[in-house]
Design an enzyme around this catalytic site. Structure first.
Site, PDB file in Angstrom:
ATOM      1  CD  GLN A  17      -2.882   1.235   2.326  1.00 51.35           C
ATOM      2  OE1 GLN A  17      -3.550   2.219   2.575  1.00 51.35           O
ATOM      3  NE2 GLN A  17      -3.021   0.116   3.029  1.00 51.35           N
ATOM      4  CD  GLU A 139      -2.168   2.617   8.281  1.00 48.62           C
ATOM      5  OE1 GLU A 139      -2.388   3.547   9.077  1.00 48.62           O
ATOM      6  OE2 GLU A 139      -1.683   2.789   7.142  1.00 48.62           O
ATOM      7  CG  ASP A 168       0.545   1.031   4.778  1.00 47.27           C
ATOM      8  OD1 ASP A 168       1.771   0.941   4.739  1.00 47.27           O
ATOM      9  OD2 ASP A 168      -0.182   0.129   5.213  1.00 47.27           O
ATOM     10  N   GLY A 246      -9.029  21.487  18.913  1.00 44.78           N
ATOM     11  CA  GLY A 246      -8.677  22.875  18.643  1.00 44.78           C
ATOM     12  C   GLY A 246      -9.218  23.771  19.737  1.00 44.78           C
ATOM     13  N   GLY A 247      -9.301  25.031  19.454  1.00 42.68           N
ATOM     14  CA  GLY A 247      -9.773  25.972  20.459  1.00 42.68           C
ATOM     15  C   GLY A 247     -11.285  26.064  20.561  1.00 42.68           C
TER      16      GLY A 247
END
Length: 414
Positions: A17, A139, A168, A246-247
């Site tokens: 892959q 993977e 991969d 995130g914020g």
């Protein structure tokens, strides 16, 4: 229209892959990718996870579009001679063999430079130089050693690997960027160079926000994580369930039909700028005048309660109804789309992100097209090659006539 990489020849020694992801992307952009496989055997994925007996699997076909295929026994003397011709003929060699495999074949970087000083030699390995460099990687190993698994999962539960193939395919995308960068460098340097991507490095690059949080943790609690303020933080960046990372607070909430549909959910982000519209829509306009709710800082200790209230509202609507309602309010949200839904999505068909491909042995199937769209050199998707389909064609390009081709076939070189 011409293709962006038209005229570039890729010697594709990759398998499974990570490497095929890279070379398929280059092929979509117009490079002439020559996939080299063992005679009579081929890439292992041709026979893995087969849904139809005795034909190339989707695992193989969906990673090897737009390539030419040839077979070559590089262990035979005549096979080595042909391989040398291929090195001289091509611009880029790509491989993802185990560490040291190319050297044992007799084709070290130094030898390749002797044969073709302009050659770009690109490799994917599991790890970079260090104590793990000789270890075999797949993977999920890459996800676990690159920081993804330790930061993915529900709070207090086991680490999880993701469904996306960031180890991969993610590393293959990184390598493709390295190759085109080296090709551009060659336009003014005149020489090739090594391009190396380690899967651990590729995963860690995609987890950079978690390394950000690791350093922030040294200076106090991570206030956007669900552990704040009532839970505890350890020494390492923690798992945070479905928190946005995130914020802006976000979470997956149930929608109408969740009892029987495993994907009847939607992700909602309570972005500060759009909070007023969200609060009004779910019946909590009172929050806007309440100092316990009307600032992001005030809401932080009550995120679980806030999303429970949002969920009461979303459970009365389908995930698509929720999206249709919240998008005009500029509330970021996205329904959990199943693979079945994505396969049938008209907009993805129109843009060529999901394509139907016809194969001479297995018939028509769906695949992913080029996710990168260029206005002046659009991509098309052509089926993967049958094992050895273009062997004679490539040998003739290397200067072998019919008699010579018959000789190398008799010798078992192709």
């Amino acid at each position: 229209m011409s293709k962006a990489l038209e005229g570039v020849k890729i010697l594709d020694m990759t398998h499974v892959q990570s490497g095929p992801t890279c070379t398929q992307l280059l092929a979509w952009f117009g490079a002439d990718v020559i996939k080299v496989e063992r005679p009579g055997v081929g890439d292992a994925t041709r026979g893995q996870l087969q849904d139809i007996p005795d034909v190339d699997s989707l695992y193989f076909t969906m990673l090897n579009h737009n390539k030419r295929g040839m077979t070559l026994n590089t262990k035979s003397d005549s096979g080595k001679e042909i391989f040398e011709k291929l090195i001289k003929h091509c611009d880029v060699l790509v491989e993802n063999f185990a560490p040291g495999a190319m050297d044992r074949m007799g084709f070290s970087w130094e030898r390749i430079q002797e044969l073709n000083p302009r050659m770009i030699y690109a490799s994917i390995k599991g790890f970079g130089p260090g104590k793990y460099e000789d270890c075999k990687v797949y993977e999920n190993v890459a996800q676990c050693t690159g920081g993804s698994a330790s930061t993915t999962g529900m709070i207090g539960d086991v680490p999880l690997v993701t469904g996306a193939q960031i180890g991969d395919s993610g590393t293959g995308l990184h390598l493709a960027l390295g190759i085109v960068t080296a090709l551009f460098h060659r336009t003014h340097s005149g020489v090739g160079q090594r391009v190396e991507c380690a899967m651990q490095d590729g995963v860690l690059n995609l987890c950079r926000v978690k390394l950000r949080d690791q350093q922030r943790l040294d200076h106090g609690p991570l206030t956007e994580y669900p552990q704040y303020p009532n839970g505890e933080f350890g020494e390492a960046a923690p798992r945070a369930g479905n928190a946005s990372g995130g914020g802006q607070p976000g979470w997956i909430v149930k929608c109408k039909g969740w009892e029987t549909d495993p994907d009847a959910y939607i992700y909602v982000i309570a972005q500060a700028a759009a909070f007023a519209g969200l609060a009004k829509e779910i019946g909590h306009e009172d929050w806007l005048e309440d100092p316990e709710w009307n600032t992001p800082k005030a809401r932080l200790p009550k995120l679980e309660t806030m999303f429970a209230e949002i969920e009461k509202w979303t459970m009365t609507k389908t995930k698509f109804d929720v999206m249709d309602t919240l998008n005009p309010l500029n509330v970021p949200c996205g329904p959990i789309l199943s693979m079945k839904e994505l396969a049938a999505e008209p907009s993805l068909r129109e843009t060529g992100t999901v394509v139907e491909v016809d194969h001479p042995e297995r018939g028509k199937y769906l695949s992913i097209g080029n996710p990168i769209k260029l206005s002046a050199s659009p991509s098309d998707v052509k089926r993967s090659p049958l094992l050895g389909e273009h062997t004679d064609e490539v040998l003739r390009e290397l200067g072998l006539d019919d008699s010579a081709i018959a000789t190398v076939r008799e010798a078992g070189a192709v």
